[in-house]
Design a protein around this motif. Sequence first.
Motif, PDB file in Angstrom:
ATOM      1  N   MET A   1      29.551 -13.715  -3.414  1.00 19.44           N
ATOM      2  CA  MET A   1      30.088 -15.027  -3.419  1.00 19.44           C
ATOM      3  C   MET A   1      31.611 -15.185  -3.612  1.00 19.44           C
ATOM      4  SD  MET A   1      27.144 -16.971  -5.650  1.00 19.44           S
ATOM      5  CE  MET A   1      27.490 -18.379  -5.139  1.00 19.44           C
ATOM      6  N   THR A   2      32.228 -15.988  -2.740  1.00 14.51           N
ATOM      7  CA  THR A   2      33.594 -16.257  -2.769  1.00 14.51           C
ATOM      8  C   THR A   2      34.093 -17.134  -3.999  1.00 14.51           C
ATOM      9  OG1 THR A   2      33.791 -18.136  -1.399  1.00 14.51           O
ATOM     10  CG2 THR A   2      33.915 -15.921  -0.299  1.00 14.51           C
ATOM     11  N   ALA A   3      35.242 -16.964  -4.314  1.00 12.23           N
ATOM     12  CA  ALA A   3      35.691 -17.892  -5.504  1.00 12.23           C
ATOM     13  C   ALA A   3      35.937 -19.149  -5.093  1.00 12.23           C
ATOM     14  CB  ALA A   3      36.959 -17.529  -5.931  1.00 12.23           C
ATOM     15  N   GLU A   4      36.088 -19.382  -3.692  1.00 10.84           N
ATOM     16  CA  GLU A   4      35.909 -20.976  -3.360  1.00 10.84           C
ATOM     17  C   GLU A   4      34.831 -21.531  -3.527  1.00 10.84           C
ATOM     18  OE1 GLU A   4      38.012 -23.459   0.339  1.00 10.84           O
ATOM     19  OE2 GLU A   4      37.677 -21.124   0.394  1.00 10.84           O
TER      20      GLU A   4
ATOM     21  N   GLU B   1      20.006 -19.828   2.383  1.00 15.30           N
ATOM     22  CA  GLU B   1      20.393 -19.064   0.991  1.00 15.30           C
ATOM     23  C   GLU B   1      21.810 -18.517   1.145  1.00 15.30           C
ATOM     24  OE1 GLU B   1      21.016 -15.265  -0.623  1.00 15.30           O
ATOM     25  OE2 GLU B   1      20.759 -15.405   1.579  1.00 15.30           O
ATOM     26  N   TYR B   2      22.474 -18.140   0.158  1.00 12.57           N
ATOM     27  CA  TYR B   2      24.014 -18.233   0.363  1.00 12.57           C
ATOM     28  C   TYR B   2      24.215 -17.058   1.211  1.00 12.57           C
ATOM     29  CZ  TYR B   2      28.872 -17.480  -0.675  1.00 12.57           C
ATOM     30  OH  TYR B   2      30.314 -17.332  -0.652  1.00 12.57           O
ATOM     31  N   GLY B   3      23.611 -16.061   1.282  1.00 13.01           N
ATOM     32  CA  GLY B   3      23.877 -14.584   2.115  1.00 13.01           C
ATOM     33  C   GLY B   3      23.846 -14.905   3.463  1.00 13.01           C
ATOM     34  N   LEU B   4      22.889 -16.231   3.994  1.00 14.69           N
ATOM     35  CA  LEU B   4      22.876 -16.493   5.447  1.00 14.69           C
ATOM     36  C   LEU B   4      24.050 -17.047   6.006  1.00 14.69           C
ATOM     37  CD1 LEU B   4      19.132 -17.381   5.035  1.00 14.69           C
ATOM     38  CD2 LEU B   4      19.978 -15.351   5.877  1.00 14.69           C
ATOM     39  N   ASP B   5      25.047 -17.362   5.344  1.00 17.31           N
ATOM     40  CA  ASP B   5      26.202 -17.914   5.936  1.00 17.31           C
ATOM     41  C   ASP B   5      27.629 -17.094   5.533  1.00 17.31           C
ATOM     42  OD1 ASP B   5      28.154 -19.590   7.054  1.00 17.31           O
ATOM     43  OD2 ASP B   5      28.418 -20.649   5.249  1.00 17.31           O
ATOM     44  N   LYS B   6      27.449 -16.140   6.347  1.00 17.06           N
ATOM     45  CA  LYS B   6      28.764 -15.065   6.265  1.00 17.06           C
ATOM     46  C   LYS B   6      30.043 -15.707   6.908  1.00 17.06           C
ATOM     47  CE  LYS B   6      26.266 -10.725   5.820  1.00 17.06           C
ATOM     48  NZ  LYS B   6      25.089 -11.680   5.432  1.00 17.06           N
ATOM     49  N   THR B   7      30.123 -17.009   7.398  1.00 16.55           N
ATOM     50  CA  THR B   7      31.418 -17.717   7.713  1.00 16.55           C
ATOM     51  C   THR B   7      31.963 -18.283   6.305  1.00 16.55           C
ATOM     52  OG1 THR B   7      30.302 -19.869   8.069  1.00 16.55           O
ATOM     53  CG2 THR B   7      30.318 -18.280   9.998  1.00 16.55           C
TER      54      THR B   7
ATOM     55  N   GLN C   1      12.493 -15.042  16.508  1.00 15.41           N
ATOM     56  CA  GLN C   1      13.444 -14.429  15.319  1.00 15.41           C
ATOM     57  C   GLN C   1      13.802 -15.638  14.369  1.00 15.41           C
ATOM     58  OE1 GLN C   1      16.113 -11.638  17.563  1.00 15.41           O
ATOM     59  NE2 GLN C   1      15.317 -10.309  16.068  1.00 15.41           N
ATOM     60  N   THR C   2      14.316 -15.306  13.408  1.00 12.42           N
ATOM     61  CA  THR C   2      15.036 -16.304  12.494  1.00 12.42           C
ATOM     62  C   THR C   2      16.413 -15.662  12.214  1.00 12.42           C
ATOM     63  OG1 THR C   2      12.981 -16.641  10.948  1.00 12.42           O
ATOM     64  CG2 THR C   2      15.230 -16.962   9.875  1.00 12.42           C
ATOM     65  N   HIS C   3      17.208 -16.495  12.577  1.00 11.97           N
ATOM     66  CA  HIS C   3      18.763 -16.054  12.601  1.00 11.97           C
ATOM     67  C   HIS C   3      19.650 -16.723  11.348  1.00 11.97           C
ATOM     68  CE1 HIS C   3      17.970 -14.432  16.509  1.00 11.97           C
ATOM     69  NE2 HIS C   3      17.471 -15.615  16.863  1.00 11.97           N
ATOM     70  N   SER C   4      20.565 -15.850  10.928  1.00 12.23           N
ATOM     71  CA  SER C   4      21.432 -16.633  10.061  1.00 12.23           C
ATOM     72  C   SER C   4      22.473 -17.687  10.542  1.00 12.23           C
ATOM     73  CB  SER C   4      22.109 -15.470   9.403  1.00 12.23           C
ATOM     74  OG  SER C   4      23.094 -14.947  10.171  1.00 12.23           O
ATOM     75  N   TYR C   5      22.915 -18.427   9.894  1.00  9.34           N
ATOM     76  CA  TYR C   5      23.980 -19.398  10.405  1.00  9.34           C
ATOM     77  C   TYR C   5      25.156 -18.738  11.129  1.00  9.34           C
ATOM     78  CZ  TYR C   5      27.488 -22.961  10.880  1.00  9.34           C
ATOM     79  OH  TYR C   5      28.553 -24.110  11.220  1.00  9.34           O
ATOM     80  N   ASP C   6      25.455 -17.631  10.435  1.00 11.58           N
ATOM     81  CA  ASP C   6      26.682 -16.916  11.123  1.00 11.58           C
ATOM     82  C   ASP C   6      26.420 -16.377  12.401  1.00 11.58           C
ATOM     83  OD1 ASP C   6      26.051 -13.757  10.126  1.00 11.58           O
ATOM     84  OD2 ASP C   6      25.655 -15.502   8.692  1.00 11.58           O
ATOM     85  N   THR C   7      24.976 -15.735  12.602  1.00 10.00           N
ATOM     86  CA  THR C   7      24.814 -15.407  13.837  1.00 10.00           C
ATOM     87  C   THR C   7      24.817 -16.519  15.128  1.00 10.00           C
ATOM     88  OG1 THR C   7      23.233 -13.650  12.798  1.00 10.00           O
ATOM     89  CG2 THR C   7      22.682 -14.257  15.121  1.00 10.00           C
ATOM     90  N   ILE C   8      24.388 -17.705  14.510  1.00  5.25           N
ATOM     91  CA  ILE C   8      24.384 -18.793  15.553  1.00  5.25           C
ATOM     92  C   ILE C   8      25.843 -19.020  16.050  1.00  5.25           C
ATOM     93  CG2 ILE C   8      23.684 -21.293  15.825  1.00  5.25           C
ATOM     94  CD1 ILE C   8      21.297 -19.495  15.618  1.00  5.25           C
ATOM     95  N   VAL C   9      26.602 -19.156  15.040  1.00  9.09           N
ATOM     96  CA  VAL C   9      27.997 -19.431  15.148  1.00  9.09           C
ATOM     97  C   VAL C   9      28.580 -18.148  16.543  1.00  9.09           C
ATOM     98  CG1 VAL C   9      30.340 -19.320  14.302  1.00  9.09           C
ATOM     99  CG2 VAL C   9      28.374 -20.420  12.997  1.00  9.09           C
ATOM    100  N   LYS C  10      28.134 -16.912  16.202  1.00 11.49           N
ATOM    101  CA  LYS C  10      28.633 -15.719  16.958  1.00 11.49           C
ATOM    102  C   LYS C  10      28.015 -15.990  18.286  1.00 11.49           C
ATOM    103  CE  LYS C  10      26.248 -12.073  17.219  1.00 11.49           C
ATOM    104  NZ  LYS C  10      25.538 -10.661  17.186  1.00 11.49           N
TER     105      LYS C  10
ATOM    106  N   GLY D   1      31.423 -25.391   1.356  1.00 12.51           N
ATOM    107  CA  GLY D   1      32.495 -26.201   1.198  1.00 12.51           C
ATOM    108  C   GLY D   1      32.427 -27.685   1.812  1.00 12.51           C
ATOM    109  N   ILE D   2      31.761 -27.492   3.198  1.00  7.89           N
ATOM    110  CA  ILE D   2      31.511 -28.604   3.878  1.00  7.89           C
ATOM    111  C   ILE D   2      30.647 -29.701   3.131  1.00  7.89           C
ATOM    112  CG2 ILE D   2      30.220 -29.427   6.053  1.00  7.89           C
ATOM    113  CD1 ILE D   2      31.337 -26.951   7.532  1.00  7.89           C
ATOM    114  N   LEU D   3      29.302 -29.140   2.548  1.00  8.40           N
ATOM    115  CA  LEU D   3      28.610 -29.819   1.750  1.00  8.40           C
ATOM    116  C   LEU D   3      29.205 -30.343   0.288  1.00  8.40           C
ATOM    117  CD1 LEU D   3      25.256 -27.771   1.838  1.00  8.40           C
ATOM    118  CD2 LEU D   3      25.722 -29.953   2.798  1.00  8.40           C
TER     119      LEU D   3
END
Length: 335
Positions: free
Chosen positions: A18-21, A316-322, A251-260, A327-329
């Motif tokens: 988890m990032t400090a931000e 879940e937090y680990g599913l957004d590696k971007t 499949q189930t994809h993480s948000y960062d995979t969708i972005v990719k 922060g948007i929420l």
Amino acid sequence: MKTKKLIGYCFTKSLGDMTAEDIGALDGVNIAFGLIKNGEVYWKEKHGKRDIARLKAINPKLKVVLSVGGWAADGFSQAAETKEGRAKFAESAARLTEEYGFDGIDIDWEYPCSDKAGIRAIPEDKENFTLLLKALRSRLDAFTEYKLLSIAAGALGFYVEHTQMKEAADILDYVQLMTYDLYGEWDSVTGHHAGLYSGAGEGASSDAAVRLFVSAGVPYEKLVMGAAFYSREWKGVRNSKPGSPAEKGGQTHSYDTIVKYLETGEKNYTKMWDEEAKAAYLYNGEQFVSYEDERALRYKAEYVKDKNMYGMMYWEYGLDKTCSLTGILREQLDK
């Protein structure tokens, strides 16, 4: 000023990532998961105390809660069945709370009276669930510092039917609606798995879930809207419209995979928007992917403010590696 609460579920293994931000943007972290063994709550951790200390050092106001349960986590029905079992469960949860300095306990029983996940279920779960929450609340009240008690609740009618939500709401600090997985690869047609409103031909939606729980006796101010950092996919789809027949699930994809996928064009997806449902999805002529993008999440956050709900949570937090969605929420909730 933070006007509405933002809570993130995070797997134990992802706490150190988890990032400090993001830690600073959150009001709460639900650690997933504590499990049940021989009627007692336990937590598999390797660097738990170190990771929690880091979270608190970055954000002293952060509430770190242990979430107990999850899909296919057995033991709730057995523990809740007797007064002695409920006391044993509550005492073990309190011991962990004291040992690790948790700010509370979150119960994720999926689901009372249902054995869909391969867990034990009996009709008496409906009343016993309330009694288990009462036992937990009583034991947590023995701490000098107030401890939170919450649940993660299924967002469809079966959950309300098999629980006593009005009574539960009086005990709980807040009720987190799992307003995702409303549709999935188990369905023979496509749909918005976390849509805010019901689209054409759909019944389930986040808004419908909120109205369902309010009608069951949970006040808006104790309801938490769920957001998904992952997608649901269908294959063999010949029409881009939601509600179209599908040959099979995908499949189930993480948000960062969708972005990719969108950035690289790897899957030839076209990004689409359902204005009625306020939901994003992808289509490439064969695959339909339902997910939540920045726009969809902003609509959800605005809804939470309009209805004066407690706040939002996500899985879940680990599913957004971007590391962008938290922060948007936060930004939208604070507007």
